[in-house]
Design a protein around this motif. Structure first.
Motif, PDB file in Angstrom:
ATOM      1  N   PRO A 125       0.838  -1.203   0.000  1.00 45.58           N
ATOM      2  CA  PRO A 125       0.000   0.000   0.000  1.00 45.58           C
ATOM      3  C   PRO A 125       0.869   1.248   0.000  1.00 45.58           C
ATOM      4  O   PRO A 125       2.010   1.233   0.476  1.00 45.58           O
ATOM      5  CB  PRO A 125      -0.801  -0.128   1.296  1.00 45.58           C
ATOM      6  N   ALA A 126       0.336   2.307  -0.533  1.00 44.18           N
ATOM      7  CA  ALA A 126       1.121   3.529  -0.713  1.00 44.18           C
ATOM      8  C   ALA A 126       1.689   4.066   0.596  1.00 44.18           C
ATOM      9  O   ALA A 126       2.793   4.610   0.623  1.00 44.18           O
ATOM     10  CB  ALA A 126       0.262   4.591  -1.386  1.00 44.18           C
ATOM     11  N   SER A 127       0.954   3.921   1.679  1.00 45.46           N
ATOM     12  CA  SER A 127       1.414   4.466   2.949  1.00 45.46           C
ATOM     13  C   SER A 127       2.654   3.765   3.474  1.00 45.46           C
ATOM     14  O   SER A 127       3.371   4.308   4.319  1.00 45.46           O
ATOM     15  CB  SER A 127       0.297   4.364   3.996  1.00 45.46           C
ATOM     16  N   ASP A 128       2.936   2.549   2.973  1.00 47.25           N
ATOM     17  CA  ASP A 128       4.059   1.762   3.480  1.00 47.25           C
ATOM     18  C   ASP A 128       5.232   1.720   2.512  1.00 47.25           C
ATOM     19  O   ASP A 128       6.203   0.990   2.754  1.00 47.25           O
ATOM     20  CB  ASP A 128       3.614   0.328   3.767  1.00 47.25           C
ATOM     21  N   CYS A 129       5.171   2.481   1.416  1.00 50.38           N
ATOM     22  CA  CYS A 129       6.227   2.346   0.424  1.00 50.38           C
ATOM     23  C   CYS A 129       6.660   3.695  -0.114  1.00 50.38           C
ATOM     24  O   CYS A 129       6.037   4.724   0.147  1.00 50.38           O
ATOM     25  CB  CYS A 129       5.757   1.465  -0.730  1.00 50.38           C
ATOM     26  N   ILE A 130       7.764   3.654  -0.823  1.00 51.35           N
ATOM     27  CA  ILE A 130       8.187   4.781  -1.643  1.00 51.35           C
ATOM     28  C   ILE A 130       8.372   4.258  -3.067  1.00 51.35           C
ATOM     29  O   ILE A 130       8.548   3.061  -3.287  1.00 51.35           O
ATOM     30  CB  ILE A 130       9.500   5.423  -1.147  1.00 51.35           C
ATOM     31  N   TRP A 131       8.298   5.163  -4.037  1.00 50.18           N
ATOM     32  CA  TRP A 131       8.558   4.794  -5.428  1.00 50.18           C
ATOM     33  C   TRP A 131      10.022   5.088  -5.711  1.00 50.18           C
ATOM     34  O   TRP A 131      10.404   6.230  -5.956  1.00 50.18           O
ATOM     35  CB  TRP A 131       7.664   5.603  -6.361  1.00 50.18           C
ATOM     36  N   GLU A 132      10.849   4.064  -5.684  1.00 50.32           N
ATOM     37  CA  GLU A 132      12.284   4.263  -5.876  1.00 50.32           C
ATOM     38  C   GLU A 132      12.653   4.121  -7.348  1.00 50.32           C
ATOM     39  O   GLU A 132      12.282   3.151  -8.012  1.00 50.32           O
ATOM     40  CB  GLU A 132      13.092   3.264  -5.050  1.00 50.32           C
ATOM     41  N   VAL A 133      13.411   5.084  -7.847  1.00 48.53           N
ATOM     42  CA  VAL A 133      13.855   5.079  -9.236  1.00 48.53           C
ATOM     43  C   VAL A 133      14.963   4.048  -9.416  1.00 48.53           C
ATOM     44  O   VAL A 133      15.873   3.938  -8.586  1.00 48.53           O
ATOM     45  CB  VAL A 133      14.361   6.470  -9.643  1.00 48.53           C
ATOM     46  N   HIS A 134      14.877   3.272 -10.526  1.00 44.90           N
ATOM     47  CA  HIS A 134      15.897   2.291 -10.861  1.00 44.90           C
ATOM     48  C   HIS A 134      16.513   2.632 -12.214  1.00 44.90           C
ATOM     49  O   HIS A 134      15.878   3.277 -13.058  1.00 44.90           O
ATOM     50  CB  HIS A 134      15.304   0.881 -10.914  1.00 44.90           C
ATOM     51  N   ILE A 135      17.746   2.176 -12.432  1.00 44.03           N
ATOM     52  CA  ILE A 135      18.441   2.413 -13.696  1.00 44.03           C
ATOM     53  C   ILE A 135      19.034   1.100 -14.205  1.00 44.03           C
ATOM     54  O   ILE A 135      18.839   0.049 -13.593  1.00 44.03           O
ATOM     55  CB  ILE A 135      19.552   3.484 -13.557  1.00 44.03           C
ATOM     56  N   ASN A 136      19.750   1.185 -15.324  1.00 45.95           N
ATOM     57  CA  ASN A 136      20.371   0.011 -15.944  1.00 45.95           C
ATOM     58  C   ASN A 136      19.331  -1.064 -16.234  1.00 45.95           C
ATOM     59  O   ASN A 136      19.486  -2.227 -15.866  1.00 45.95           O
ATOM     60  CB  ASN A 136      21.496  -0.551 -15.074  1.00 45.95           C
ATOM     61  N   GLY A 137      18.255  -0.663 -16.916  1.00 46.92           N
ATOM     62  CA  GLY A 137      17.211  -1.618 -17.256  1.00 46.92           C
ATOM     63  C   GLY A 137      16.512  -2.193 -16.045  1.00 46.92           C
ATOM     64  O   GLY A 137      16.041  -3.339 -16.068  1.00 46.92           O
ATOM     65  N   GLY A 138      16.390  -1.390 -14.988  1.00 49.04           N
ATOM     66  CA  GLY A 138      15.696  -1.831 -13.783  1.00 49.04           C
ATOM     67  C   GLY A 138      16.553  -2.636 -12.827  1.00 49.04           C
ATOM     68  O   GLY A 138      16.050  -3.114 -11.803  1.00 49.04           O
ATOM     69  N   ARG A 139      17.833  -2.768 -13.106  1.00 46.98           N
ATOM     70  CA  ARG A 139      18.691  -3.617 -12.285  1.00 46.98           C
ATOM     71  C   ARG A 139      19.238  -2.927 -11.048  1.00 46.98           C
ATOM     72  O   ARG A 139      19.579  -3.585 -10.069  1.00 46.98           O
ATOM     73  CB  ARG A 139      19.872  -4.127 -13.118  1.00 46.98           C
ATOM     74  N   THR A 140      19.335  -1.598 -11.092  1.00 47.14           N
ATOM     75  CA  THR A 140      20.074  -0.884 -10.053  1.00 47.14           C
ATOM     76  C   THR A 140      19.207   0.172  -9.378  1.00 47.14           C
ATOM     77  O   THR A 140      18.768   1.131 -10.028  1.00 47.14           O
ATOM     78  CB  THR A 140      21.309  -0.193 -10.672  1.00 47.14           C
ATOM     79  N   PRO A 141      18.937   0.036  -8.070  1.00 46.48           N
ATOM     80  CA  PRO A 141      18.206   1.090  -7.352  1.00 46.48           C
ATOM     81  C   PRO A 141      19.092   2.311  -7.154  1.00 46.48           C
ATOM     82  O   PRO A 141      20.307   2.193  -7.013  1.00 46.48           O
ATOM     83  CB  PRO A 141      17.860   0.422  -6.017  1.00 46.48           C
ATOM     84  N   THR A 142      18.462   3.491  -7.159  1.00 42.64           N
ATOM     85  CA  THR A 142      19.242   4.731  -7.062  1.00 42.64           C
ATOM     86  C   THR A 142      19.079   5.451  -5.730  1.00 42.64           C
ATOM     87  O   THR A 142      19.867   6.350  -5.424  1.00 42.64           O
ATOM     88  CB  THR A 142      18.818   5.709  -8.167  1.00 42.64           C
ATOM     89  N   GLY A 143      18.036   5.116  -4.969  1.00 45.26           N
ATOM     90  CA  GLY A 143      17.734   5.879  -3.766  1.00 45.26           C
ATOM     91  C   GLY A 143      16.904   7.112  -4.032  1.00 45.26           C
ATOM     92  O   GLY A 143      16.443   7.768  -3.088  1.00 45.26           O
ATOM     93  N   LEU A 144      16.669   7.437  -5.307  1.00 43.67           N
ATOM     94  CA  LEU A 144      15.860   8.601  -5.656  1.00 43.67           C
ATOM     95  C   LEU A 144      14.376   8.258  -5.568  1.00 43.67           C
ATOM     96  O   LEU A 144      13.954   7.175  -5.959  1.00 43.67           O
ATOM     97  CB  LEU A 144      16.166   9.058  -7.079  1.00 43.67           C
ATOM     98  N   GLU A 145      13.577   9.199  -5.061  1.00 43.69           N
ATOM     99  CA  GLU A 145      12.127   9.032  -5.017  1.00 43.69           C
ATOM    100  C   GLU A 145      11.545   9.624  -6.289  1.00 43.69           C
ATOM    101  O   GLU A 145      11.906  10.717  -6.712  1.00 43.69           O
ATOM    102  CB  GLU A 145      11.560   9.732  -3.779  1.00 43.69           C
ATOM    103  N   ALA A 146      10.634   8.894  -6.913  1.00 40.87           N
ATOM    104  CA  ALA A 146      10.224   9.206  -8.277  1.00 40.87           C
ATOM    105  C   ALA A 146       9.591  10.580  -8.439  1.00 40.87           C
ATOM    106  O   ALA A 146       9.889  11.287  -9.409  1.00 40.87           O
ATOM    107  CB  ALA A 146       9.281   8.122  -8.790  1.00 40.87           C
TER     108      ALA A 146
END
Length: 281
Positions: A162-183
């Motif tokens: 649910p939205a209240s329990d998550c953040i939308w984390e941006v990924h790179i390298n074809g979705g392989r690498t999390p960046t720590g950035l919030e979308a």
């Protein structure tokens, strides 16, 4: 009201169009030039090419595919994947691309977006954002059948936090690498840096055909003034209409439903028009 765009996306790997689920389990979907020609004949408004392994494999951009496509297809063409330098952008534009889509390079060096927009113009620079729902610190991962507290219209059918329990984390390298950035915050930043458009691809919904992540689509659309293209999860024309009417996107991008012949562009637009979405028929 301006007509809303329907945009087929061609994910390309080793010179072939492919399509997967959640960025994995790739299936061959044909020759990119032939597929692009068919979509133009069906009435697509634009076309997006993404070389989905170029950044991960640290190799160059697919100039030959772009050049051959631009020679035979005359609708606007956006190309992404493996773009690292201003010279890469120049080469793609010279090969026939109208816009370029930057993801990994933008996250690694945000000033690259500013430099690109200054050199080539905002209208040429698209930033692709690939977010995935991840637990907030201290929240255990659990499945949510109803999308949590998002409400019946905003919750994607994809099983997730649910939205209240998550953040939308941006990924790179074809979705392989999390960046720590919030979308949403990242979307605001790339607009300020000079991006002219955002392609927003939900990793949770990609290829599932269960519908777009309407919640993040609306959150990003409401946060920025530049066009937002919804991507990831289209399974039927009604999903594209929802991305625009509920998610407030300016355009809807889809792949599987077009690549494998489930719907034509024309059929999709007719159904969208029937739901009150202004489209070019």
């Amino acid at each position: 009201m301006l007509a809303k765009r329907v945009i087929p996306c061609l994910d390309v790997k080793l010179g072939r169009v492919v399509k997967g689920t959640n960025f994995l389990q790739l299936r061959d979907a044909g020759d990119p030039v032939e597929v692009a020609r068919r979509y133009e004949q069906e009435g697509a408004d634009e076309l997006v090419f993404l070389d989905i392994t170029a950044s991960h494999e640290e190799r160059g951009i697919m100039l030959d595919v772009v050049r051959r496509t631009a020679e035979q297809v005359f609708m606007p063409l956006t190309v992404g994947g493996g773009i690292r330098t201003l010279e890469d952008i120049r080469a793609l534009l010279n090969a026939g691309s109208d816009k370029v889509s930057i993801n990994s390079a933008a996250c690694k060096d945000p000033e690259f977006v500013r430099a690109a927009a200054k050199r080539f113009g905002n209208q040429c620079i698209v930033v692709n954002i690939d977010p995935k729902r991840v637990p907030r610190p201290g929240v255990e991962r659990r499945e949510s059948r109803d999308g949590g507290n998002a409400g019946p219209h905003l919750a994607s059918p994809a099983s997730r936090l649910p939205a209240s329990d998550c953040i939308w984390e941006v990924h790179i390298n074809g979705g392989r690498t999390p960046t720590g950035l919030e979308a949403v915050a990242w979307a605001k930043e790339v607009e300020a840096l000079g991006a002219g458009e955002i392609v927003l691809t939900s990793m949770d919904c990609d290829g599932t055909k269960d519908g777009y992540d309407l919640e993040i689509t609306r959150a990003v659309s409401d946060a920025v003034s530049i066009p937002v293209v919804a991507s990831g999860g289209a399974g039927k024309p009604e999903h594209l209409a929802d991305a625009i009417t509920i998610g407030r996107a300016d355009a809807a991008l889809a792949a599987s439903i077009f690549h494998f012949g489930e719907y034509t562009i024309r059929q999709t637009k007719e159904i969208m028009a029937g739901r009150g979405v202004p489209v070019r028929l």
